[in-house]
Write a protein that holds these residues in place. Structure first.
Motif, PDB file in Angstrom:
ATOM      1  N   UNK A 128       0.782  -0.941  -0.088  1.00 30.18           N
ATOM      2  CA  UNK A 128       0.006   0.052   0.177  1.00 30.18           C
ATOM      3  C   UNK A 128       0.847   1.221  -0.138  1.00 30.18           C
ATOM      4  N   UNK A 129       2.071   1.347   0.939  1.00 27.02           N
ATOM      5  CA  UNK A 129       2.783   2.232   0.948  1.00 27.02           C
ATOM      6  C   UNK A 129       3.516   2.504  -0.444  1.00 27.02           C
ATOM      7  N   UNK A 130       3.975   1.537  -0.911  1.00 28.23           N
ATOM      8  CA  UNK A 130       4.829   1.603  -2.124  1.00 28.23           C
ATOM      9  C   UNK A 130       3.795   2.051  -3.132  1.00 28.23           C
ATOM     10  N   UNK A 131       2.632   1.596  -3.499  1.00 29.37           N
ATOM     11  CA  UNK A 131       1.646   2.256  -4.495  1.00 29.37           C
ATOM     12  C   UNK A 131       1.400   3.572  -4.075  1.00 29.37           C
ATOM     13  N   UNK A 132       1.094   4.020  -2.983  1.00 24.61           N
ATOM     14  CA  UNK A 132       0.748   5.344  -2.786  1.00 24.61           C
ATOM     15  C   UNK A 132       2.100   6.438  -2.947  1.00 24.61           C
ATOM     16  N   UNK A 133       3.123   5.816  -2.654  1.00 30.45           N
ATOM     17  CA  UNK A 133       4.166   6.722  -2.424  1.00 30.45           C
ATOM     18  C   UNK A 133       5.122   6.843  -3.943  1.00 30.45           C
ATOM     19  N   UNK A 134       4.772   5.918  -4.764  1.00 30.96           N
ATOM     20  CA  UNK A 134       5.388   5.907  -6.246  1.00 30.96           C
ATOM     21  C   UNK A 134       4.342   6.837  -7.003  1.00 30.96           C
ATOM     22  N   UNK A 135       3.198   6.967  -6.718  1.00 29.50           N
ATOM     23  CA  UNK A 135       1.977   7.763  -7.409  1.00 29.50           C
ATOM     24  C   UNK A 135       2.529   9.436  -6.691  1.00 29.50           C
ATOM     25  N   UNK A 136       2.707   9.617  -5.521  1.00 31.64           N
ATOM     26  CA  UNK A 136       3.107  10.648  -5.104  1.00 31.64           C
ATOM     27  C   UNK A 136       4.477  11.229  -5.681  1.00 31.64           C
ATOM     28  N   UNK A 137       5.312  10.383  -5.771  1.00 30.96           N
ATOM     29  CA  UNK A 137       6.631  10.502  -6.395  1.00 30.96           C
ATOM     30  C   UNK A 137       6.494  11.119  -7.802  1.00 30.96           C
ATOM     31  N   UNK A 138       5.475  10.487  -8.469  1.00 27.84           N
ATOM     32  CA  UNK A 138       5.314  10.684 -10.054  1.00 27.84           C
ATOM     33  C   UNK A 138       4.854  11.991  -9.956  1.00 27.84           C
ATOM     34  N   UNK A 139       3.943  12.377  -8.912  1.00 23.02           N
ATOM     35  CA  UNK A 139       3.358  13.803  -9.249  1.00 23.02           C
ATOM     36  C   UNK A 139       4.449  14.806  -8.926  1.00 23.02           C
ATOM     37  N   UNK A 141       7.433  14.901  -9.673  1.00 30.84           N
ATOM     38  CA  UNK A 141       8.629  14.925 -10.476  1.00 30.84           C
ATOM     39  C   UNK A 141       8.339  16.332 -11.622  1.00 30.84           C
ATOM     40  N   UNK A 142       6.944  16.456 -11.682  1.00 30.25           N
ATOM     41  CA  UNK A 142       6.399  17.443 -12.632  1.00 30.25           C
ATOM     42  C   UNK A 142       6.164  18.895 -12.082  1.00 30.25           C
ATOM     43  N   UNK A 143       7.017  19.720 -12.443  1.00 31.12           N
ATOM     44  CA  UNK A 143       6.972  21.063 -12.009  1.00 31.12           C
ATOM     45  C   UNK A 143       5.646  21.451 -11.633  1.00 31.12           C
ATOM     46  N   UNK A 144       5.364  21.864 -10.643  1.00 34.81           N
ATOM     47  CA  UNK A 144       4.085  22.057 -10.156  1.00 34.81           C
ATOM     48  C   UNK A 144       3.357  23.297 -10.859  1.00 34.81           C
ATOM     49  N   UNK A 145       4.016  24.378 -11.202  1.00 39.12           N
ATOM     50  CA  UNK A 145       3.411  25.449 -12.005  1.00 39.12           C
ATOM     51  C   UNK A 145       2.761  24.951 -13.174  1.00 39.12           C
ATOM     52  N   UNK A 146       3.577  24.104 -13.981  1.00 42.05           N
ATOM     53  CA  UNK A 146       3.487  23.795 -15.307  1.00 42.05           C
ATOM     54  C   UNK A 146       2.264  22.781 -15.384  1.00 42.05           C
ATOM     55  N   UNK A 147       2.269  22.009 -14.072  1.00 38.82           N
ATOM     56  CA  UNK A 147       1.184  21.008 -14.168  1.00 38.82           C
ATOM     57  C   UNK A 147      -0.154  21.713 -13.820  1.00 38.82           C
ATOM     58  N   UNK A 148      -0.051  22.558 -12.908  1.00 34.93           N
ATOM     59  CA  UNK A 148      -1.265  23.575 -12.518  1.00 34.93           C
ATOM     60  C   UNK A 148      -1.863  24.120 -13.810  1.00 34.93           C
ATOM     61  N   UNK A 149      -1.076  24.675 -14.544  1.00 38.38           N
ATOM     62  CA  UNK A 149      -1.515  25.224 -15.753  1.00 38.38           C
ATOM     63  C   UNK A 149      -2.088  24.520 -16.738  1.00 38.38           C
ATOM     64  N   UNK A 150      -1.546  23.407 -16.914  1.00 32.66           N
ATOM     65  CA  UNK A 150      -2.174  22.253 -17.645  1.00 32.66           C
ATOM     66  C   UNK A 150      -3.473  21.830 -17.432  1.00 32.66           C
ATOM     67  N   UNK A 151      -3.550  21.665 -15.949  1.00 34.10           N
ATOM     68  CA  UNK A 151      -4.698  21.056 -15.684  1.00 34.10           C
ATOM     69  C   UNK A 151      -5.776  22.261 -15.707  1.00 34.10           C
ATOM     70  N   UNK A 152      -5.453  23.453 -15.180  1.00 29.99           N
ATOM     71  CA  UNK A 152      -6.385  24.580 -15.327  1.00 29.99           C
ATOM     72  C   UNK A 152      -6.938  24.793 -16.867  1.00 29.99           C
ATOM     73  N   UNK A 153      -5.876  24.874 -17.821  1.00 28.23           N
ATOM     74  CA  UNK A 153      -6.024  24.816 -19.046  1.00 28.23           C
ATOM     75  C   UNK A 153      -7.042  23.882 -19.698  1.00 28.23           C
ATOM     76  N   UNK A 154      -6.850  22.515 -18.970  1.00 32.70           N
ATOM     77  CA  UNK A 154      -7.753  21.457 -19.579  1.00 32.70           C
ATOM     78  C   UNK A 154      -9.221  21.738 -19.023  1.00 32.70           C
ATOM     79  N   UNK A 155      -9.194  22.204 -17.542  1.00 32.05           N
ATOM     80  CA  UNK A 155     -10.698  22.030 -16.983  1.00 32.05           C
ATOM     81  C   UNK A 155     -11.305  23.474 -17.256  1.00 32.05           C
ATOM     82  N   UNK A 156     -10.548  24.460 -17.900  1.00 33.32           N
ATOM     83  CA  UNK A 156     -11.511  25.864 -18.162  1.00 33.32           C
ATOM     84  C   UNK A 156     -10.997  26.667 -17.071  1.00 33.32           C
ATOM     85  N   UNK A 157     -11.211  28.085 -17.315  1.00 34.15           N
ATOM     86  CA  UNK A 157     -10.875  29.033 -16.214  1.00 34.15           C
ATOM     87  C   UNK A 157     -12.086  29.117 -15.448  1.00 34.15           C
TER      88      UNK A 157
END
Lengths: 298, 272
Positions: A128-139, A141-157
């Protein structure tokens, strides 16, 4: 069962009060923290009452006054007016609502999601720890502002989508923090005692582990409030934040960019508001860390 | 209630390696068998690292066994389903060695002692008020007063905290109490108070004690039977008087020889 007839004493709060007063004393030792707390308090009050106290509430709603474009700061317009003749003082004051509200929402969502993931991963361990933490690590690794921009652009303003977008990039940090704290506390003897009493995982996590790790989380949250406000402003600046008529510091700054340096006041005051809010939450967070988490002091 | 420990072996984590790996792990308990009769006080003596605490953890199923069985009134503790295990935990309680670490610092004394009543509320069915009254009764039983009810653990001395630990262990009305060096973290004067309290409680409540200690004086004072453990193996066991007067093994003789004499004139620190 024989019950002795006794009168129960009242819940004695003096010990708790004493702890609070001691904590506040330590907090007061650093005047910077007190300034931070004061500014944060003022900001919160402003955000709550802004629509009622601003001099030009109609400008906040979207009304324009083209006759009074680009007026420099004066007695009527403390922060001057912008390209549409709107009173900057009113816009900046009301803009605090979006910044503080979304900053708070981001931090709360991040703590809720990150806390759940981190606590479950840390307590149960194994795959459980391994699965959840690898998912966390994955997120992570992505620069947070870029990811936020991508998600916000996808969801709409929109303010809600922006909050969701930032929260998605923020919870992993809390998951890591809380997992680490849970791992440490899990080995304490009072946890063994609770297990020997027959307590289940829900009770052990909720009653024994989480109350004992709240301090570092509160400290991180108060430090993060500043950065959350900054991130909200950044998204507003690049144009995927709040929709047009709603005043927001980042958006205000972004529109003012084109009128620099002649009409400096349109950019200076929203920028200064962002600066002040971020600084205040950082000072407050530093002060809280000294009180709640003295070992982490640099 | 009688407890039987049958051929219990506990090996801690052999490192996972290839088939040629020689690492067999650490043998903390090696084929230990004990019988603790109902209503008695059974002492377990051993030096640090001899497996005393591991044995308590194995009895309480806080640790899984490598081999062997632990029977409580004939039921195998390690074979129980989770629900039956929880029910059993109410009757089989433990007092820990370190009174500073075994109480949650964020809970009031009331909440600490009331917790077993909450966990086993299907057993006790008490209203919030009845629970508080029971907590008060328990605190008085261990020599604490009602004004202590809503304080936090850090406001108490070591001896008082150990009394809180005892009150918590007694809350679910157990009939078997494991005492894992309950006095070794306390000052000598406080030790005597806590021992007398335990002695009195046993007589009032008809408890069975499994008393772990490295202090032979304490064992002699409290226990009827005693077993000596050394490096995970039982060296000998029998009635206290017999072991103390006629030890059969060299290790027990050595332990007895190391016991300080209560007579200050015979102290090695006293010259002339």
């Amino acid at each position: 069962m024989t019950m002795i007839q006794t009168s129960l004493p009242k819940r004695d709060t003096s010990a708790r009060l004493e702890n609070w007063s001691r904590a506040f004393y330590r907090f007061r030792q650093s005047w910077l923290s007190v300034i931070g707390l004061a500014i944060v308090a003022v900001l919160i009050v402003i955000a709550l009452v802004a629509p009622l106290i601003v001099p030009y509430p109609e400008h906040v709603a979207g009304a324009t006054d083209t006759a009074a474009r680009f007026m420099p700061p004066s007695a009527e317009h403390w922060f001057g007016t912008n390209a549409l003749g709107q009173d900057m003082f009113s816009l900046v004051l009301v803009g605090s609502q979006v910044s503080l509200f979304s900053g708070l929402a981001v931090v709360i969502i991040a703590i809720a999601v990150g806390g759940l993931v981190g606590a479950v991963a840390g307590y149960f361990g194994g795959w459980i720890d391994e699965t959840l933490m690898r998912l966390t690590d994955l997120l992570l690794t992505i620069p947070s502002l870029i990811l936020a921009m991508a998600v916000a652009a996808a969801l709409g303003t929109g303010i809600l989508n922006m909050i969701i977008a930032i929260s998605i990039t923020w919870w992993p940090a809390y998951a890591r923090l809380i997992r680490g704290e849970v791992l440490v506390k899990k080995e304490e003897q009072f946890i063994t005692a609770a297990r020997a009493l027959g307590a289940g995982p829900g009770r052990i996590l909720g009653r024994h582990i989480l109350p004992n790790i709240i301090s570092p989380v509160v400290v991180k949250a108060s430090l993060d409030m500043g950065f959350a406000i900054l991130t909200v402003a950044s998204l507003g600046f690049v144009g995927i934040g709040v929709r047009a008529p709603v005043p927001e510091w980042g958006t205000l700054l972004s529109t003012a960019r084109g009128y620099m340096p002649d009409y400096w006041w349109t950019a200076l005051f929203p920028g200064f508001a962002i600066f002040l809010a971020v600084l205040a939450f950082n000072l407050l967070g530093d002060g809280l860390r000294d009180v709640l988490d003295p070992k982490a002091r640099r | 209630m009688s407890l039987d420990i049958l051929n219990v072996t506990k090996i801690f984590g052999p490192a996972r390696g290839g088939i040629l790996s020689r690492d067999e792990g650490f043998r903390a308990l090696d084929d230990v068998s004990l019988h603790v009769p109902k209503g008695s006080s059974f002492g377990l003596v051993g030096e640090s690292g001899s497996g005393k605490t591991t044995l308590t953890r194995c009895i309480l199923r806080l640790e899984n066994l490598t081999r062997g069985r632990v029977l409580y009134e004939g039921t195998d503790i390690h074979g129980l389903a989770q629900r039956d295990l929880r029910r059993l935990r109410a009757r089989l309680q433990i007092v820990f060695q370190d009174p500073y670490a075994s109480l949650n610092p964020r809970m009031t004394i009331h909440d600490i002692v009331a917790e077993p009543l909450l966990i086993h509320r299907d057993l006790f069915r008490l209203s919030a008020r009845q629970r508080s009254e029971r907590v008060l009764e328990l605190l008085e039983q261990v020599g604490l007063r009602s004004e202590h009810l809503f304080r936090y653990p850090h406001e108490f001395s070591g001896g008082q905290r150990q009394r809180i630990g005892i009150a918590r262990a007694l809350a679910s009305r157990p009939d078997f109490l494991i005492l894992d060096e309950p006095t070794s973290a306390l000052d000598v004067s406080v030790q005597a108070d806590v021992l007398n309290l335990l002695h009195r409680l046993q007589q009032e409540l008809g408890l069975t004690y499994f008393f772990i200690s490295h202090d032979l004086g304490v064992i002699r004072y409290i226990c009827d039977d005693v077993a000596v453990i050394y490096r995970g193996k039982l060296v000998e066991q029998g009635p206290v008087a017999e072991i103390f007067d006629r030890p059969r093994s060299d290790y027990t003789r050595m332990l007895l020889a190391a016991m300080p004499d209560p007579d200050p004139d015979k102290s090695p620190f006293r010259q002339s």
